[in-house]
Scaffold this motif. Sequence first.
Motif, PDB file in Angstrom:
ATOM      1  N   ARG A 135      40.177  40.687  70.253  1.00  0.00           N
ATOM      2  CA  ARG A 135      40.715  41.755  69.415  1.00  0.00           C
ATOM      3  C   ARG A 135      42.206  41.938  69.643  1.00  0.00           C
ATOM      4  N   ASP A 136      42.640  41.899  70.890  1.00  0.00           N
ATOM      5  CA  ASP A 136      44.060  42.084  71.180  1.00  0.00           C
ATOM      6  C   ASP A 136      44.896  40.894  70.725  1.00  0.00           C
ATOM      7  N   ARG A 137      44.358  39.673  70.802  1.00  0.00           N
ATOM      8  CA  ARG A 137      45.081  38.511  70.273  1.00  0.00           C
ATOM      9  C   ARG A 137      45.273  38.632  68.770  1.00  0.00           C
ATOM     10  N   LYS A 138      44.251  39.123  68.098  1.00  0.00           N
ATOM     11  CA  LYS A 138      44.316  39.258  66.645  1.00  0.00           C
ATOM     12  C   LYS A 138      45.380  40.273  66.248  1.00  0.00           C
ATOM     13  N   ARG A 139      45.561  41.313  67.054  1.00  0.00           N
ATOM     14  CA  ARG A 139      46.556  42.347  66.774  1.00  0.00           C
ATOM     15  C   ARG A 139      47.902  42.065  67.433  1.00  0.00           C
ATOM     16  N   ASN A 140      48.027  40.917  68.088  1.00  0.00           N
ATOM     17  CA  ASN A 140      49.273  40.474  68.718  1.00  0.00           C
ATOM     18  C   ASN A 140      49.752  41.446  69.794  1.00  0.00           C
ATOM     19  N   LYS A 141      48.818  41.893  70.642  1.00  0.00           N
ATOM     20  CA  LYS A 141      49.158  42.842  71.698  1.00  0.00           C
ATOM     21  C   LYS A 141      48.959  42.264  73.091  1.00  0.00           C
ATOM     22  N   VAL A 142      49.034  40.955  73.219  1.00  0.00           N
ATOM     23  CA  VAL A 142      48.874  40.331  74.530  1.00  0.00           C
ATOM     24  C   VAL A 142      50.194  39.709  74.950  1.00  0.00           C
ATOM     25  N   THR A 143      50.315  39.454  76.250  1.00  0.00           N
ATOM     26  CA  THR A 143      51.521  38.803  76.751  1.00  0.00           C
ATOM     27  C   THR A 143      51.486  37.327  76.382  1.00  0.00           C
ATOM     28  N   THR A 144      52.590  36.671  76.620  1.00  0.00           N
ATOM     29  CA  THR A 144      52.677  35.250  76.251  1.00  0.00           C
ATOM     30  C   THR A 144      51.704  34.394  77.042  1.00  0.00           C
ATOM     31  N   ARG A 145      51.285  34.857  78.203  1.00  0.00           N
ATOM     32  CA  ARG A 145      50.338  34.099  79.024  1.00  0.00           C
ATOM     33  C   ARG A 145      48.971  33.971  78.351  1.00  0.00           C
ATOM     34  N   PHE A 146      48.555  34.964  77.565  1.00  0.00           N
ATOM     35  CA  PHE A 146      47.245  34.962  76.954  1.00  0.00           C
ATOM     36  C   PHE A 146      47.242  34.567  75.476  1.00  0.00           C
ATOM     37  N   LYS A 147      48.383  34.234  74.940  1.00  0.00           N
ATOM     38  CA  LYS A 147      48.446  33.853  73.520  1.00  0.00           C
ATOM     39  C   LYS A 147      47.872  32.463  73.308  1.00  0.00           C
ATOM     40  N   GLN A 148      47.331  32.245  72.108  1.00  0.00           N
ATOM     41  CA  GLN A 148      46.816  30.923  71.737  1.00  0.00           C
ATOM     42  C   GLN A 148      47.972  29.953  71.601  1.00  0.00           C
ATOM     43  N   ARG A 149      47.734  28.715  71.921  1.00  0.00           N
ATOM     44  CA  ARG A 149      48.798  27.719  71.807  1.00  0.00           C
ATOM     45  C   ARG A 149      48.733  27.006  70.495  1.00  0.00           C
TER      46      ARG A 149
END
Length: 78
Positions: A64-78
């Motif tokens: 949910r947080d990835r979809k809303r772009n609320k995660v740090t760069t460490r947890f983002k999809q590549r």
Amino acid sequence: MGRILALVIILIPGAFAALGIKLLRDTVFGIIIAPFPFLWLQGIAGLVFLGGGLYVVAGFILYRDRKRNKVTTRFKQR
């Protein structure tokens, strides 16, 4: 309707995690619950329930947080 479905998706693994905590607590205090014949088996089942429940809930929150772009760069999809 979508929010109710998301709530149900979170509540079921949350209930399994709560059951895991209860089984682990009963194992520490030496209380054997009916379906388990041995205390060590109850402790392993508690760890599995707790780990599985937390894994699903944490994965849901991360998704949910990835979809809303609320995660740090460490947890983002590549």
